[in-house]
Structure formats: C-alpha cells, structure tokens
Design an enzyme around this catalytic site. Structure first.
Site: not given
Ligand code: NDP
Length: 523
Positions: A153, A247, A281
């Site tokens: 995002n 986070e 988020c």
């Molecule tokens: P995901 O949890 O789907 O993915 C986050 C990252 O984790 C990506 O780089 C993804 O890779 C990677 N990933 C996926 N599966 C695994 C695994 N098994 N092991 C290690 N890494 C993995 O989140 P989104 O990308 O969909 O992001 C949206 C979410 O992020 C929302 O819930 C939002 O609230 C949260 N968020 C939280 C923030 C905070 O500060 N609290 C800030 C911004 C967002 P790939 O994409 O290549 O699958």
C-alpha cells in the site's frame, strides 16, 4: 526465457522466474523483476552478514555519511521514484508525492540526527548501596541481519520507515517488498548501491515463499502486513527464537461527539477513509456519531464524498482517489459492501466497482450498518465509510472497542479534555484528537497496535532504533579485593555481616533494620 506462467492475484501474468507488474490504472505492464530462489536469497543473506561488521565498526558518524548520501540521492530522484510508485500502485499524485519519498527522508534525518544520543551507552547507578562499588554500562549492539517484509500500500515509504532505523543502528538489512509493488523500493535500493554505500542493504524479491525464506535467515524480523500473515511469521520467529516486530491490520474507529466541529469532523472522516484509496492501516474504517449530530454529519460527509474526483490523472493533482492496488483487494471491498447492502445497509453514494478500465472502487458512504456485517467486523482496506448512529459517548466507546483490532482511533469534540478522556478508554495503540492518520507520522511516539493489530511498534524515539539492537550489559568493579565477602568459604562472621547489611538496606523502618522482634499486641 520464462519457464512457466501463472495468473497472479491482480489478474496480471507473472512467471516462476519473473514478477511482471501491471498498472492498476490501465493494466499495462510497468516493469518486471526476477523472482529469486531460496538459494539466491540465502547467498544475499550471507553477503550481507559478511559486510555488516565493517558497517557497525563505522560508528554512528561514519554511517551517517552513507545515509546522508542516500538521502540526497532520494531527493534528487524523487520525481522518478514517485512516478514508479504511482505506476505500480495506481495511486494519485496527492497520495504519493507527500508521503513516499518525504517519509523516507524524514525518517532518515530523524534517526541520523539522533543516533548518537539514542545509541549512546547508558551508565545507570547501582540500585542499592550494597552494589555501590559496581560500574554499570549498558550498550546497544545491532542485530547482525534484520529482515523487513512490507506490504503493497505504501511501497517506498513503508520499507524506509521500518528499516532505515535498522541501518542507522548498524544492522545489515534484507528487505522483501510485496510482489504486487516491488519496483519503487528496488529502485531506491539501487540508489543505495549507486552512491557507493557499503553493501548492507539488499532486496529479496519474490512472493510469500521468499518472505518465508527471509524469516528463516535473519536474526530479527520486522513485518508490516496483514494479521493473517503476521501470525505465520510470529510462529516461525517463535520456532527460531528470534524477535519479531509486527505492524498489522486495523479497523480504526472515529468517534464524533455532539459538540464536534461539523465541518472539520466531516472533512477529516472523508480524508481519513479515502486517503490512499482507503488502503492504509490507519484508515478511518468506521464512524460513530452522537445522535444529535448524526443527520448533519451524514449529509456533510456524503456531499464531500460525491465531490471527490476519481480516476487516472490527466494532469498533476487532478484526481483525489486512485485505484485499488490489486484485484484481490478490490474484491474484498466489493464483498464487504455487497454483504452490508444484502443485510439492509444503504450506500448513499458509490457502492460498486467503477465500470470501465482500471481497478477502481467508487468512494462509498454506508449507513444503516451494524456490527453483524463484514464491513464492521473485518478490515476493509478500501474507499468505504460506514457511519453508525450512537446514543452517547458510552455507546461509541463500547462499539469502538468491539473488535479484535486495536491499531489507532480518533475522537472529535470541541472539548479537548472530554475528547482525551474518551481517548483514554479506547483500546488502541494511538488516538488522534480532532484529526486522523497523523499519529503515524509522529516519530517521537510509538506507532504500534494493540490486540491483533501487532506486537511492538515502529518509531517511538529511542525505542524505534533500539528495537534493532541487543542490549549488552557490562558490569565491572571499582574495588577488587582478593575475594568478595559473599564468595567461598562461607563463615559465620561473613554470613552475619552479609545478613545484617541485606536487612539494613532491605527494611524501610528502624526496628526491622536493627532486626528487633515485633512487639506483642495487648489482648
Ligand atoms: P500481506 O500480509 O498479505 O503481505 C505482506 C507481506 O508479507 C508481503 O510482502 C507478502 O509478500 C509477504 N508474505 C506473504 N506471505 C508470507 C509468508 N508466509 N511469510 C513471509 N512473508 C509473507 O499484507 P498485504 O500486502 O495485503 O498488506 C495489507 C495489510 O497490511 C493490511 O492488513 C494493512 O492493515 C497492513 N498494514 C499495516 C500497517 C501497520 O503499520 N500496522 C501499515 C500498512 C499496512 P507478497 O505480497 O509477495 O505475497
């Protein structure tokens, strides 16, 4: 040559060897990066480990030279980087330009300017005169290799925000951007190499499996993403006994009390819900409005949401709300709105995917919603704003806390003291009074979630950099006799001296200090 092909979640085509990124605005290819194998990631991790001792040895001043060079490069390339962010995410210029490169720069300046202070050895005094001869020193030694996994995002600011403090601390950093948006951060990391900095920052490119490989290879993992993936990472970190900072997602409530400034509260609600297409988020995901202000608030919000411009920008700043970054996320938003409407909610504006090209969901205001609906139970992460009428502040607090999430929240009232009293009762890591989202950019205070929104935090002054360090205690003696009094051999004399001294310093009244028996109570 591409070895095999598969459909990725955003409807674009990627292969086992390559990630091909398509624009959410028009579906055109905007770039491709090689998807790494586990062996490649392992090799990179080894190289980073080999480079880290020299990086740590540079000290805060030496590292600052490299980091400042990179900061200047980021500023010199900000237009190009912002364009890449826009192309891979579909966000509008207003969402990208003020946040992506500026957050990286501000984070870097904040920690570089304070690194010496935050990482300086602490020399606390002994806690009791019994140890008056001890010299205590607390050092902060960086983890050798920190892993950072980030979502799509905010693809440049997020890894910068999360991981620059680790570089400043002296760690090497292995960073895994999302497969949906790998281009802008890899461009920024190339900039690190281009300016000739030490090889302590590298990307691991790929899908979830590459993220899992990163968790297996590092000494500490910093994860930003969904609660679902956060759990998986915490489990693996637990097995490996490495620390993790998580986070995660949120379902941030906004409370509008009856005495709130209507204009400001409604504008804030619209901005808080629609900023970045609602893909933040800390988005406002739901609003609770006291009864007497409810109708006026709904009318004002709906008018302002209808006035938002959405779609590709023909010229800079000509659109307010951009595209959803991927098809999977758009479908979640669609599902939440459809579920709400099927259960009696009304969409006063928007309510559907925008017809035509691009991954756009219309900015949507929902009313007649309740906590049985998906749009109030789960994180939506899209341009929607459900508004709920409440009897009073008590009901607003109860409903705000009725969620497994606890990232942040906001309270609107002209009475600041009352707003802060309400804020104190919310189960959230941060609360904004008469504002939205801004808590995420206050570096001196932590940004971390309660409940299922995370473990640990980013930023938070010294905490934000010390979390990437192991504390090391060094205890030495000012006086070194042949043997300390408590060492062997135990003797009655030494024992008595020790017992009396311990009693003297432990007790807080003279009778107990002297070891006198308590007086018998008269019956
Ligand atoms: P995901 O949890 O789907 O993915 C986050 C990252 O984790 C990506 O780089 C993804 O890779 C990677 N990933 C996926 N599966 C695994 C695994 N098994 N092991 C290690 N890494 C993995 O989140 P989104 O990308 O969909 O992001 C949206 C979410 O992020 C929302 O819930 C939002 O609230 C949260 N968020 C939280 C923030 C905070 O500060 N609290 C800030 C911004 C967002 P790939 O994409 O290549 O699958």
């Amino acid at each position: 040559m591409l070895s095999s092909s598969q459909d990725s979640q955003n409807g674009t085509r990627s292969t086992a060897d390559e990630i091909i990124v398509h624009s959410p605005i028009d579906g055109r290819e905007v770039g491709r990066v090689p998807a790494m194998s586990r062996d490649q990631v392992q090799r990179i991790a080894q190289e980073l480990r080999a480079a880290q001792p020299d990086w740590e040895a540079l000290g805060t001043r030496g590292r600052a030279v490299h980091l400042n060079r990179w900061r200047d490069w980021l500023l010199d390339n900000d237009r190009r980087l912002t364009e890449i962010v826009q192309r891979e995410t579909g966000k509008v210029l207003g969402d990208a330009a003020g946040v992506e490169v500026p957050t990286a720069v501000a984070t870097l300046n904040y920690y570089v300017d304070r690194a010496q202070e935050f990482l300086a050895d602490a020399r606390p005094r002994p806690h009791t005169p019994m140890f008056a001869t001890k010299k205590l020193r607390l050092r902060y030694r960086p983890y050798q290799l920190v892993g950072g996994i980030t979502p799509w995002n905010v693809p440049l600011a997020m890894p910068a925000f999360d991981l620059i403090p680790a570089l400043v601390a002296g760690c090497a950093v292995l960073s895994k951007p999302s497969e949906f948006t790998p281009l802008s951060w890899t461009a920024a990391v190339r900039g690190w190499e281009e300016v000739g900095n030490q090889p302590v920052l590298a990307c691991a490119i790929g899908r979830g499996d590459v993220g899992a490989a990163v968790v297996d290879l590092v000494d500490m993992i910093n994860f930003t993403g969904s609660t679902r993936t956060g759990r998986v990472i915490a489990q693996r970190a637990g097995e490996r006994l490495i620390p993790c900072s998580l986070e995660l997602g949120g379902k941030d409530p906004m409370i509008v009390l009856a005495d709130a400034d209507l204009e400001r509260a409604s504008s804030a609600a619209v901005y808080g819900a629609m900023w970045n297409g609602g893909q933040a988020c800390v988005s406002v995901e739901r609003v609770y409005v006291e009864e007497s202000l409810y109708d006026a608030f709904v009318e004002s919000v709906t008018r302002k949401v209808r006035a938002l411009r959405q779609g590709p920008e023909q010229k800079p700043y000509s659109s307010d709300v951009g595209a959803m970054a991927n098809e999977a996320q758009l479908q979640i938003v669609e599902r939440h709105v459809d579920d709400a409407v099927a259960h009696g909610a009304r969409a006063l504006t928007g309510g559907q995917r925008r017809p035509g090209v691009g991954l756009y969901f219309e900015p949507t205001v929902l009313v007649d919603v309740d906590h049985s609906m998906e749009c109030l139970r789960q994180e939506t992460f899209g341009p929607t704003l459900p508004i709920i009428r409440v009897r009073d502040a008590e009901e607003a607090i109860r409903l705000s806390n009725d969620t497994p999430y606890g990232l942040s929240a906001s309270v609107f009232s002209r009475d600041h003291e009352r707003a802060e009293r309400v804020a104190e009762r919310l189960e959230a890591g941060a609360v904004n009074v008469n504002n939205v989202i801004v808590n995420g950019f206050q570096f001196p205070v932590p940004m971390g979630g309660w409940k299922e929104s995370g473990i640990g935090a980013r930023a938070g002054g010294a905490y934000g950099i010390r979390k990437f360090c192991r504390s090391q205690t060094i205890v030495s003696d000012r006086i070194e006799p042949a043997a300390d009094v408590n060492w062997y051999p135990y003797t009655p004399l030494k024992g008595r001296i020790q017992e009396r001294a311990l009693r003297w310093f432990g007790a807080r009244d003279l009778r107990r200090r002297l070891g006198l028996r308590p007086r018998r109570r008269a019956r």
